[in-house]
Design a protein around this motif. Structure first.
Motif, PDB file in Angstrom:
ATOM      1  N   ILE A 121       0.860  -1.188   0.000  1.00  0.00           N
ATOM      2  CA  ILE A 121       0.000   0.000   0.000  1.00  0.00           C
ATOM      3  C   ILE A 121       0.893   1.234   0.000  1.00  0.00           C
ATOM      4  CG2 ILE A 121      -1.779   1.290   1.210  1.00  0.00           C
ATOM      5  CD1 ILE A 121      -2.626  -1.293   2.569  1.00  0.00           C
ATOM      6  N   GLU A 122       0.655   2.125  -0.939  1.00  0.00           N
ATOM      7  CA  GLU A 122       1.404   3.383  -1.005  1.00  0.00           C
ATOM      8  C   GLU A 122       0.410   4.528  -1.182  1.00  0.00           C
ATOM      9  OE1 GLU A 122       4.798   5.616  -3.751  1.00  0.00           O
ATOM     10  OE2 GLU A 122       4.523   3.435  -3.880  1.00  0.00           O
ATOM     11  N   VAL A 123       0.429   5.469  -0.243  1.00  0.00           N
ATOM     12  CA  VAL A 123      -0.519   6.583  -0.252  1.00  0.00           C
ATOM     13  C   VAL A 123       0.257   7.889  -0.159  1.00  0.00           C
ATOM     14  CG1 VAL A 123      -2.511   7.621   0.873  1.00  0.00           C
ATOM     15  CG2 VAL A 123      -2.231   5.134   0.907  1.00  0.00           C
ATOM     16  N   GLU A 124      -0.160   8.868  -0.962  1.00  0.00           N
ATOM     17  CA  GLU A 124       0.548  10.150  -0.959  1.00  0.00           C
ATOM     18  C   GLU A 124      -0.426  11.304  -1.165  1.00  0.00           C
ATOM     19  OE1 GLU A 124       4.423  12.341  -3.018  1.00  0.00           O
ATOM     20  OE2 GLU A 124       3.776  10.366  -3.705  1.00  0.00           O
ATOM     21  N   GLY A 125      -0.286  12.331  -0.310  1.00  0.00           N
ATOM     22  CA  GLY A 125      -0.961  13.599  -0.539  1.00  0.00           C
ATOM     23  C   GLY A 125      -2.317  13.766   0.091  1.00  0.00           C
ATOM     24  N   LEU A 126      -2.849  12.766   0.803  1.00  0.00           N
ATOM     25  CA  LEU A 126      -4.181  12.901   1.386  1.00  0.00           C
ATOM     26  C   LEU A 126      -4.135  13.678   2.699  1.00  0.00           C
ATOM     27  CD1 LEU A 126      -5.815   9.409   0.756  1.00  0.00           C
ATOM     28  CD2 LEU A 126      -5.734  11.431  -0.716  1.00  0.00           C
ATOM     29  N   THR A 127      -5.202  14.466   2.937  1.00  0.00           N
ATOM     30  CA  THR A 127      -5.239  15.344   4.106  1.00  0.00           C
ATOM     31  C   THR A 127      -6.563  15.246   4.863  1.00  0.00           C
ATOM     32  OG1 THR A 127      -6.054  17.185   2.748  1.00  0.00           O
ATOM     33  CG2 THR A 127      -3.666  16.990   3.012  1.00  0.00           C
ATOM     34  N   GLY A 128      -7.298  14.175   4.659  1.00  0.00           N
ATOM     35  CA  GLY A 128      -8.618  14.031   5.272  1.00  0.00           C
ATOM     36  C   GLY A 128      -8.560  13.807   6.776  1.00  0.00           C
ATOM     37  N   LYS A 129      -9.754  13.594   7.362  1.00  0.00           N
ATOM     38  CA  LYS A 129      -9.836  13.443   8.802  1.00  0.00           C
ATOM     39  C   LYS A 129      -9.191  12.152   9.292  1.00  0.00           C
ATOM     40  CE  LYS A 129     -13.980  16.231   9.615  1.00  0.00           C
ATOM     41  NZ  LYS A 129     -15.357  16.231  10.160  1.00  0.00           N
ATOM     42  N   ARG A 130      -9.356  11.074   8.526  1.00  0.00           N
ATOM     43  CA  ARG A 130      -8.873   9.784   9.012  1.00  0.00           C
ATOM     44  C   ARG A 130      -8.391   8.908   7.864  1.00  0.00           C
ATOM     45  NH1 ARG A 130      -9.600   7.143  13.833  1.00  0.00           N
ATOM     46  NH2 ARG A 130      -9.231   4.901  13.769  1.00  0.00           N
ATOM     47  N   ILE A 131      -7.220   8.292   8.062  1.00  0.00           N
ATOM     48  CA  ILE A 131      -6.662   7.329   7.123  1.00  0.00           C
ATOM     49  C   ILE A 131      -6.361   6.051   7.895  1.00  0.00           C
ATOM     50  CG2 ILE A 131      -4.824   6.816   5.485  1.00  0.00           C
ATOM     51  CD1 ILE A 131      -6.527   9.159   4.611  1.00  0.00           C
ATOM     52  N   ASP A 132      -6.847   4.905   7.387  1.00  0.00           N
ATOM     53  CA  ASP A 132      -6.639   3.618   8.038  1.00  0.00           C
ATOM     54  C   ASP A 132      -6.090   2.644   7.006  1.00  0.00           C
ATOM     55  OD1 ASP A 132      -6.692   1.317   9.512  1.00  0.00           O
ATOM     56  OD2 ASP A 132      -8.766   1.497  10.173  1.00  0.00           O
ATOM     57  N   LEU A 133      -4.855   2.167   7.234  1.00  0.00           N
ATOM     58  CA  LEU A 133      -4.191   1.288   6.281  1.00  0.00           C
ATOM     59  C   LEU A 133      -3.852  -0.033   6.968  1.00  0.00           C
ATOM     60  CD1 LEU A 133      -1.685   3.935   4.851  1.00  0.00           C
ATOM     61  CD2 LEU A 133      -4.019   3.456   4.063  1.00  0.00           C
ATOM     62  N   GLU A 134      -4.218  -1.160   6.345  1.00  0.00           N
ATOM     63  CA  GLU A 134      -3.976  -2.469   6.940  1.00  0.00           C
ATOM     64  C   GLU A 134      -3.459  -3.432   5.878  1.00  0.00           C
ATOM     65  OE1 GLU A 134      -7.388  -4.021   8.901  1.00  0.00           O
ATOM     66  OE2 GLU A 134      -7.879  -2.134   9.927  1.00  0.00           O
ATOM     67  N   SER A 135      -2.352  -4.120   6.205  1.00  0.00           N
ATOM     68  CA  SER A 135      -1.816  -5.146   5.323  1.00  0.00           C
ATOM     69  C   SER A 135      -1.244  -6.276   6.171  1.00  0.00           C
ATOM     70  CB  SER A 135      -0.727  -4.578   4.414  1.00  0.00           C
ATOM     71  OG  SER A 135      -0.227  -5.577   3.545  1.00  0.00           O
ATOM     72  N   VAL A 136      -1.250  -7.484   5.609  1.00  0.00           N
ATOM     73  CA  VAL A 136      -0.668  -8.618   6.321  1.00  0.00           C
ATOM     74  C   VAL A 136       0.837  -8.674   6.054  1.00  0.00           C
ATOM     75  CG1 VAL A 136      -0.677 -11.116   6.617  1.00  0.00           C
ATOM     76  CG2 VAL A 136      -2.828  -9.902   6.282  1.00  0.00           C
ATOM     77  N   SER A 137       1.219  -8.902   4.811  1.00  0.00           N
ATOM     78  CA  SER A 137       2.651  -9.009   4.504  1.00  0.00           C
ATOM     79  C   SER A 137       3.145  -7.944   3.547  1.00  0.00           C
ATOM     80  CB  SER A 137       2.951 -10.394   3.913  1.00  0.00           C
ATOM     81  OG  SER A 137       2.202 -10.604   2.723  1.00  0.00           O
ATOM     82  N   GLY A 138       2.257  -7.077   3.101  1.00  0.00           N
ATOM     83  CA  GLY A 138       2.678  -6.015   2.186  1.00  0.00           C
ATOM     84  C   GLY A 138       3.275  -4.825   2.916  1.00  0.00           C
ATOM     85  N   LYS A 139       4.141  -4.107   2.250  1.00  0.00           N
ATOM     86  CA  LYS A 139       4.736  -2.900   2.802  1.00  0.00           C
ATOM     87  C   LYS A 139       3.733  -1.755   2.760  1.00  0.00           C
ATOM     88  CE  LYS A 139       8.695   0.195   2.135  1.00  0.00           C
ATOM     89  NZ  LYS A 139       9.917   0.460   1.325  1.00  0.00           N
ATOM     90  N   VAL A 140       3.720  -0.940   3.815  1.00  0.00           N
ATOM     91  CA  VAL A 140       2.809   0.205   3.894  1.00  0.00           C
ATOM     92  C   VAL A 140       3.643   1.486   3.921  1.00  0.00           C
ATOM     93  CG1 VAL A 140       1.041   1.364   5.250  1.00  0.00           C
ATOM     94  CG2 VAL A 140       1.080  -1.141   5.142  1.00  0.00           C
ATOM     95  N   THR A 141       3.381   2.365   2.961  1.00  0.00           N
ATOM     96  CA  THR A 141       4.096   3.636   2.872  1.00  0.00           C
ATOM     97  C   THR A 141       3.083   4.769   2.798  1.00  0.00           C
ATOM     98  OG1 THR A 141       5.887   2.563   1.634  1.00  0.00           O
ATOM     99  CG2 THR A 141       5.824   4.967   1.603  1.00  0.00           C
ATOM    100  N   PHE A 142       3.282   5.799   3.615  1.00  0.00           N
ATOM    101  CA  PHE A 142       2.341   6.924   3.624  1.00  0.00           C
ATOM    102  C   PHE A 142       3.082   8.235   3.675  1.00  0.00           C
ATOM    103  CE2 PHE A 142      -0.181  10.189   5.623  1.00  0.00           C
ATOM    104  CZ  PHE A 142      -1.358  10.131   4.888  1.00  0.00           C
ATOM    105  N   ARG A 143       2.621   9.189   2.858  1.00  0.00           N
ATOM    106  CA  ARG A 143       3.097  10.574   2.895  1.00  0.00           C
ATOM    107  C   ARG A 143       1.883  11.480   2.760  1.00  0.00           C
ATOM    108  NH1 ARG A 143       6.914   7.830  -0.117  1.00  0.00           N
ATOM    109  NH2 ARG A 143       5.724   8.180  -2.032  1.00  0.00           N
ATOM    110  N   GLY A 144       1.623  12.288   3.786  1.00  0.00           N
ATOM    111  CA  GLY A 144       0.457  13.150   3.754  1.00  0.00           C
ATOM    112  C   GLY A 144       0.208  13.787   5.104  1.00  0.00           C
ATOM    113  N   ALA A 145      -0.992  14.360   5.275  1.00  0.00           N
ATOM    114  CA  ALA A 145      -1.278  15.112   6.496  1.00  0.00           C
ATOM    115  C   ALA A 145      -2.714  14.923   6.956  1.00  0.00           C
ATOM    116  CB  ALA A 145      -0.975  16.593   6.275  1.00  0.00           C
ATOM    117  N   PRO A 146      -3.141  13.693   7.241  1.00  0.00           N
ATOM    118  CA  PRO A 146      -4.479  13.509   7.797  1.00  0.00           C
ATOM    119  C   PRO A 146      -4.497  13.883   9.271  1.00  0.00           C
ATOM    120  CG  PRO A 146      -3.359  11.425   7.758  1.00  0.00           C
ATOM    121  CD  PRO A 146      -2.423  12.417   7.121  1.00  0.00           C
TER     122      PRO A 146
END
Length: 301
Positions: A121-146
Motif C-alpha cells: 500500500i502506497e498513499v501520498e498527498g491525502l489530508t482528510g480526517k482519518r486514514i486507516d491502512l492495513e496489510s498482512v505481509s505487504g509494505k505500507v508507505t504513507f506521505r500526507g497530512a491527515p
C-alpha cells in the motif's frame, strides 16, 4: 513444412501472456470528504491526491481475478478487486490467481480505509480526517497530512512521513516501523521483533513505543507537560532529547545497561537491576523508559 506447424503453435503459446491481465480505467464522482474503502489481496495499491471531486481507478487485474467492484454512493464508495469464491484454504484454494496492481486518484480531503493481504500500500498527498491502512505481509508507505492516521501490518514494513498530523498509531509484528514529520498530538508505535524508529518534528503531546526483541530509537521533543513512555524486553532502547526538554525522567532495566547524559545510574544492592531518576528543566512533563535485558541509552543534544 516445419515452419507452417511451428508458427501456429507459437501463436497459441503467446495468447495466455497477452490475455493474462485486464486493464481497468474507471471514474466515479464523489464528495470531497467522502469515505473511500479499498480492498486488494495480492499485488499493489497506489493512491495519490488528484484534482476535482472524482475517483479514478486505473491499473491491471491479474489472470484469474473475477473483476473490479465499485459500488456505493458519492459519500461512501467501495473499490474491491474481486477474487473467485473458493472452498480451499484461503483465496488461493481455487487455483492460480495473479497479482493485481491498481492506482487511484482521490480528492485530497477524503477519508480512506485500505486493506490488503500481500499487496503493498502506497498513499501520498491525502489530508482528510482519518486514514486507516492495513496489510498482512505487504509494505505500507504513507506521505500526507491527515488528522488521524492508523497503519497496521503483520510482517510488512511501515514507513510514514507526515506533513502535519494530530494522532498517529503504527503497529507491526515483525516489520520495521518508521516515522518522520510533524505530529502535534498522540504518537503510538508497536512492533514485536521489528525495529521502531520515531523522529517526529514539532512537539507531540504524548509518545508511546513498545517492542519485544526489536530495537527502539526515538528522537523527539515534547509539548509542555507532555509524556513519553517506551518499553522493550530484549531490544535496545535509545532516546534523544533536546536540551530544552522539561520533564521528570525515570529509566530502569533488569539486566541491561543504562547510559545517560543526565542523572546518575544506581545499581540494585541485590540483583542485576539498575535505575535512573533525573529532572530535566522544570520537570513539567514525564518520561518513563523500561527494559528487561536490552540496553537503555539517553542522549541530550
Amino acid at each position: 513444412m516445419k515452419s507452417s506447424i511451428v508458427a501456429p503453435l507459437l501463436s497459441l503459446l503467446l495468447i495466455p501472456a497477452v490475455d493474462a491481465a485486464t486493464v481497468v480505467d474507471e471514474t466515479r464522482p464523489v464528495a470531497p470528504d467522502a469515505m473511500i474503502e479499498v480492498e486488494n489481496v495480492a499485488g499493489s495499491v497506489r493512491i495519490r491526491a488528484g484534482q476535482g471531486d472524482r475517483v479514478r481507478v486505473t491499473g491491471t487485474l491479474g489472470d484469474g481475478v473475477k473483476g473490479l467492484i465499485i459500488d456505493g454512493s458519492q459519500k461512501r464508495l467501495r473499490i474491491k478487486v474481486d477474487y473467485p469464491n473458493t472452498s480451499g484454504w484461503g483465496w488461493w484454494g481455487g487455483g492460480r490467481v495473479d497479482d493485481s496492481d491498481i492506482e487511484l486518484e482521490l480528492p485530497p480531503g477524503v477519508e480512506l480505509k485500505a486493506e490488503t493481504v500481500s499487496a503493498s500500500i502506497e498513499v501520498e498527498g491525502l489530508t482528510g480526517k482519518r486514514i486507516d491502512l492495513e496489510s498482512v505481509s505487504g509494505k505500507v508507505t504513507f506521505r500526507g497530512a491527515p488528522e488521524v492516521l492508523e497503519a497496521t501490518a503483520v510482517s510488512g514494513d511501515i514507513r510514514v512521513e507526515t506533513n502535519g498530523s494530530r494522532d498517529v498509531t503504527l503497529e507491526s509484528v515483525s516489520g520495521r516501523v518508521e516515522l518522520a514529520g510533524p505530529v502535534s498530538g498522540r504518537l503510538e508505535a508497536e512492533s514485536v521483533s521489528g525495529r521502531i524508529r520515531l523522529a517526529p518534528q514539532g512537539t507531540p503531546s504524548s509518545i508511546q513505543a513498545s517492542g519485544v526483541s526489536g530495537d527502539i530509537d526515538i528522537q523527539a521533543a515534547l509539548a509542555p507537560g507532555g509524556r513519553l513512555s517506551a518499553e522493550s524486553l530484549s531490544g535496545s532502547l535509545t532516546v534523544t532529547l533536546p536540551k530544552s526538554t522539561s520533564a521528570r525522567l525515570s529509566a530502569s532495566s533488569f539486566s541491561g545497561s543504562i547510559r545517560s547524559d543526565v542523572g546518575t545510574v544506581e545499581k540494585e544492592e541485590f540483583g542485576p537491576g539498575s535505575s535512573l531518576k533525573a529532572a530535566l528543566g522544570s520537570g513539567d512533563g514525564k518520561i518513563d523508559l523500561e527494559s528487561f535485558s536490552g540496553a537503555v541509552r539517553i542522549k541530550i543534544e
